[in-house]
Design a protein around this motif. Structure first.
Motif, PDB file in Angstrom:
ATOM      1  N   UNK A  58       0.940  -1.282   0.186  1.00 13.95           N
ATOM      2  CA  UNK A  58      -0.217   0.334   0.124  1.00 13.95           C
ATOM      3  C   UNK A  58       0.899   1.184   0.037  1.00 13.95           C
ATOM      4  N   UNK A  59       0.779   1.883  -1.164  1.00 15.42           N
ATOM      5  CA  UNK A  59       1.313   3.614  -0.810  1.00 15.42           C
ATOM      6  C   UNK A  59       0.140   4.698  -0.729  1.00 15.42           C
ATOM      7  N   UNK A  60       0.823   5.338   0.259  1.00 16.92           N
ATOM      8  CA  UNK A  60      -0.129   6.519   1.605  1.00 16.92           C
ATOM      9  C   UNK A  60       0.432   7.633   0.872  1.00 16.92           C
ATOM     10  N   UNK A  61      -0.358   8.581  -0.121  1.00 18.48           N
ATOM     11  CA  UNK A  61       0.345   9.974   0.187  1.00 18.48           C
ATOM     12  C   UNK A  61      -0.543  11.486   0.486  1.00 18.48           C
ATOM     13  N   UNK A  62      -0.024  12.083   0.416  1.00 19.71           N
ATOM     14  CA  UNK A  62      -1.141  13.965   0.706  1.00 19.71           C
ATOM     15  C   UNK A  62       0.127  14.607  -0.514  1.00 19.71           C
ATOM     16  N   UNK A  63      -1.947  14.787   0.005  1.00 25.74           N
ATOM     17  CA  UNK A  63      -1.650  16.342  -1.668  1.00 25.74           C
ATOM     18  C   UNK A  63      -2.739  16.832  -1.262  1.00 25.74           C
ATOM     19  N   UNK A  64      -2.909  18.338  -1.617  1.00 27.80           N
ATOM     20  CA  UNK A  64      -3.587  19.246  -0.769  1.00 27.80           C
ATOM     21  C   UNK A  64      -4.097  19.101   0.986  1.00 27.80           C
ATOM     22  N   UNK A  65      -2.937  18.233   1.112  1.00 34.02           N
ATOM     23  CA  UNK A  65      -3.006  18.172   2.658  1.00 34.02           C
ATOM     24  C   UNK A  65      -3.796  17.199   3.309  1.00 34.02           C
ATOM     25  N   UNK A  66      -4.884  15.994   2.192  1.00 32.77           N
ATOM     26  CA  UNK A  66      -5.377  14.726   2.679  1.00 32.77           C
ATOM     27  C   UNK A  66      -4.152  13.990   1.818  1.00 32.77           C
ATOM     28  N   UNK A  67      -4.662  12.730   2.882  1.00 30.77           N
ATOM     29  CA  UNK A  67      -3.817  12.026   2.509  1.00 30.77           C
ATOM     30  C   UNK A  67      -5.151  10.901   2.367  1.00 30.77           C
ATOM     31  N   UNK A 123       6.793  10.087  16.369  1.00 29.61           N
ATOM     32  CA  UNK A 123       5.297   9.158  16.291  1.00 29.61           C
ATOM     33  C   UNK A 123       4.809  10.513  14.913  1.00 29.61           C
ATOM     34  N   UNK A 124       4.305  11.219  16.069  1.00 28.72           N
ATOM     35  CA  UNK A 124       2.617  12.427  15.601  1.00 28.72           C
ATOM     36  C   UNK A 124       3.570  12.424  13.999  1.00 28.72           C
ATOM     37  N   UNK A 125       4.616  12.531  14.044  1.00 29.50           N
ATOM     38  CA  UNK A 125       4.978  13.059  12.491  1.00 29.50           C
ATOM     39  C   UNK A 125       4.738  11.534  11.358  1.00 29.50           C
ATOM     40  N   UNK A 126       4.559  10.500  11.953  1.00 32.81           N
ATOM     41  CA  UNK A 126       4.106   8.780  10.873  1.00 32.81           C
ATOM     42  C   UNK A 126       2.772   9.132  10.693  1.00 32.81           C
ATOM     43  N   UNK A 127       2.233   9.609  12.177  1.00 34.90           N
ATOM     44  CA  UNK A 127       0.278   9.960  12.476  1.00 34.90           C
ATOM     45  C   UNK A 127      -0.223  10.619  11.602  1.00 34.90           C
ATOM     46  N   UNK A 128       1.072  11.552  10.358  1.00 38.37           N
ATOM     47  CA  UNK A 128       0.329  12.188   9.337  1.00 38.37           C
ATOM     48  C   UNK A 128      -0.047  11.178   8.226  1.00 38.37           C
ATOM     49  N   UNK A 129       0.313   9.901   8.300  1.00 34.22           N
ATOM     50  CA  UNK A 129      -0.424   9.073   7.297  1.00 34.22           C
ATOM     51  C   UNK A 129      -1.139   8.157   8.461  1.00 34.22           C
ATOM     52  N   UNK A 130      -0.779   7.430   9.414  1.00 34.62           N
ATOM     53  CA  UNK A 130      -0.839   6.326   9.922  1.00 34.62           C
ATOM     54  C   UNK A 130      -1.955   6.602  11.183  1.00 34.62           C
ATOM     55  N   UNK A 131      -2.675   7.272  11.925  1.00 38.73           N
ATOM     56  CA  UNK A 131      -2.844   7.380  12.902  1.00 38.73           C
ATOM     57  C   UNK A 131      -2.811   7.128  14.366  1.00 38.73           C
ATOM     58  N   UNK A 132      -2.785   5.530  14.118  1.00 35.84           N
ATOM     59  CA  UNK A 132      -3.252   4.679  15.380  1.00 35.84           C
ATOM     60  C   UNK A 132      -1.688   4.280  15.560  1.00 35.84           C
ATOM     61  N   UNK A 133      -0.362   4.850  14.642  1.00 31.18           N
ATOM     62  CA  UNK A 133       0.704   3.995  15.056  1.00 31.18           C
ATOM     63  C   UNK A 133       1.408   4.987  16.134  1.00 31.18           C
ATOM     64  N   UNK A 134       1.595   3.133  16.722  1.00 31.20           N
ATOM     65  CA  UNK A 134       2.166   3.657  18.435  1.00 31.20           C
ATOM     66  C   UNK A 134       4.054   3.350  18.570  1.00 31.20           C
ATOM     67  N   UNK A 135       4.813   4.445  18.423  1.00 35.46           N
ATOM     68  CA  UNK A 135       6.596   5.001  17.574  1.00 35.46           C
ATOM     69  C   UNK A 135       6.652   4.236  19.744  1.00 35.46           C
ATOM     70  N   UNK A 136       8.036   3.145  19.368  1.00 39.83           N
ATOM     71  CA  UNK A 136       8.414   2.763  21.257  1.00 39.83           C
ATOM     72  C   UNK A 136       9.528   3.042  20.975  1.00 39.83           C
TER      73      UNK A 136
END
Ligand SMILES: Cc1cc2nc3c(=O)[nH]c(=O)nc-3n(C[C@H](O)[C@H](O)[C@H](O)COP(=O)(O)OP(=O)(O)OC[C@H]3O[C@@H](n4cnc5c(N)ncnc54)[C@H](O)[C@@H]3O)c2cc1C
Length: 440
Positions: A91-100, A350-363
């Motif tokens: 899967x590829x996530x990408x952001x254009x026009x501020x929308x994921x 984690x906050x930065x990765x959550x721009x794509x994956x809102x539930x991710x938890x960085x340990x």
């Protein structure tokens, strides 16, 4: 290992990255008295295979390699080192026009790939023999005056495709790409054989089995050069006969020839007497584009294999799946501006990765800030508009002093291959000079 500060060596090599280590090997194996001075307490420079607190060895610097890279591949074959393919993603996530948004990888490749192929057109016209580089073709000279962003803007593409191209190349430039040149893009495509697909494959599809350290150790193990670690060079004074290389602890190494392998953004950190040519000094002062940071992360649980891209204004322009580890997942990310993100703080990352994956938890996170590190002051070199001819100048000797290093490569600039190319070439040039002196 013995110091030879009282004697005159044949060659002093400043810097023990791949360029310095391979030059030291070739010169010492040919019977020359080679001395390598490295400021760090380890060899490898901008490559560093490190046992990481994330739970496995990770490449803090350069890591992706490919059989399209001739100098690297030859060394890997010689030392019987294989490739390790990276895990496939779906899967590829990408952001254009501020929308994921997201797409299955094949669909994404088809959509953005069309735009990338259009961008890459003309690579072989500009660089028909990319490993020779000079003299520059008219097409290369023209592309060197063109800002990549202007070129993308002028292309006949959908607005979303343009945004995605810009995001991709911000990642490849690993820095604010505003004055990155079109020639740099075409050069990378040409060295990869002329197609965007192979450029993509060369950039991220394979690692070295056993890590880059395996090749580094093999080359260093074949060398009989004298190596001084934790030895920081501050000044090089040279004349027609030789040079004195001064270190921060007051030692002076006398030598007949010098190879300096510092990255372009760090080149002016040494005092040269006489000074490097005005053009070399100015080009190094302008510096190249990359000023980002590479970040490894351990995410909680099993994260689905993905890759994600974002425009330059986001703290991370890329994140992606790399490895499974004991029920968790190791992710890799890149930021275009070191300092924009606190690389020591898992919550900030984690906050930065959550721009794509809102539930991710960085340990946990692990990184080395090569841009803030004065011994590198950059990640990998990506040139600005108008800088292509500077590479020819960087390759011009200054009396008994020569520059080597991936930043000055004629072929794979900014890559391990380019470091090997320049180290080997420069060593051979010095052997020829020293042999001529002996027969004179
Ligand atoms: C985060 C990151 C990711 C990368 N990804 C890739 C990749 O996937 N594939 C790829 O092929 N390449 C990649 N690269 C680029 C690649 O790692 C470099 O181009 C290559 O390793 C550079 O080798 P070098 O010998 O030219 O320079 P360096 O490795 O920078 O060596 C220069 C040496 O000089 C030393 N030095 C500096 N100043 C002094 C001084 N005053 N006195 C003594 N010693 C000094 C430094 O400590 C260093 O060891 C990446 C780089 C980074 C940082």
């Amino acid at each position: 290992m013995t110091g030879k500060t009282g004697d005159i060596s044949d060659v002093v090599i400043v810097g023990g990255g791949f360029a310095g280590v391979v030059a030291a090997r070739d010169l010492s194996r040919a019977g020359y008295d080679a001395v390598l001075l490295e400021s760090r307490d380890r060899l490898g420079g901008r490559t560093w295979t490190k046992p990481s607190p994330l739970g496995r060895e990770l490449e803090m610097g350069g890591g992706f390699v490919h059989w399209l890279q001739p100098h690297l591949f030859a060394e890997m074959v010689a030392y019987d080192i294989g490739f390790e393919p990276v895990a496939p993603i779906d899967t590829v996530y990408y952001i254009t026009d501020d929308v994921v948004k997201s797409r299955p990888v094949e669909e994404y490749k088809a959509y953005v790939g069309k735009a990338q192929i259009a961008l890459a057109a003309g690579a072989l016209e500009a660089f028909p023999a990319p490993h020779t580089l000079f003299p520059l073709t008219p097409a290369a000279q023209k592309a060197d005056q063109v800002r990549l962003l202007d070129h993308i803007e002028a292309m006949d593409l959908e607005p979303e495709q343009k945004q995605m191209l810009k995001a991709h190349w911000t990642l490849s430039f690993n820095g604010p790409v505003e004055d990155g040149s079109l020639s740099q893009v075409l050069r990378l495509v040409a060295t990869a054989g002329g197609t965007f697909q192979m450029r993509q494959a060369s950039a991220s599809s394979m690692m070295m089995a056993g890590g880059t350290k395996k090749l580094l150790d093999a080359i260093a193990g074949d060398s009989t050069a004298t190596v001084h670690l934790s030895t920081h060079v501050t000044a090089i004074r040279h004349d027609a006969h030789g040079a004195k290389v001064e270190t921060s602890d007051g030692r002076v190494f006398r030598t007949r020839r010098v190879i300096v392998t510092l990255p372009v953004n760090a080149l002016n950190s040494i005092t040269y007497s006489p000074a490097l040519s005005a053009r070399k000094t100015a080009a190094a002062t302008r510096g190249q584009v990359s000023k980002g940071v590479k970040i490894w992360m351990r995410a909680k649980g099993k994260v689905r294999p993905f890759i994600a891209f974002a425009p330059e204004k986001y703290p991370l322009t890329m994140a992606g799946y790399e490895y499974d580890i004991d029920g968790d997942t190791i992710l890799l990310g890149f930021s275009p501006r070191s300092g924009d993100i606190d690389i020591a703080d898992p919550k900030a990352v984690e906050a930065a990765v959550r721009q794509w994956l809102p539930d991710v938890e960085i340990l946990a996170v692990d990184s080395h800030d090569w841009t803030a590190d004065p011994l590198s002051a950059e990640t990998w070199s990506m040139y600005r508009t108008g800088q292509l001819p500077d590479i020819e100048e960087f390759n011009r000797p200054e009396g008994v002093l020569r520059l080597a290093g991936s930043d000055f490569a004629l072929g794979w600039v900014g890559h391990i291959d380019g470091a090997l190319e320049t180290g080997r070439r420069t060593a051979r040039q010095i052997m020829t000079e020293l042999a001529a002196l002996e027969t004179a």
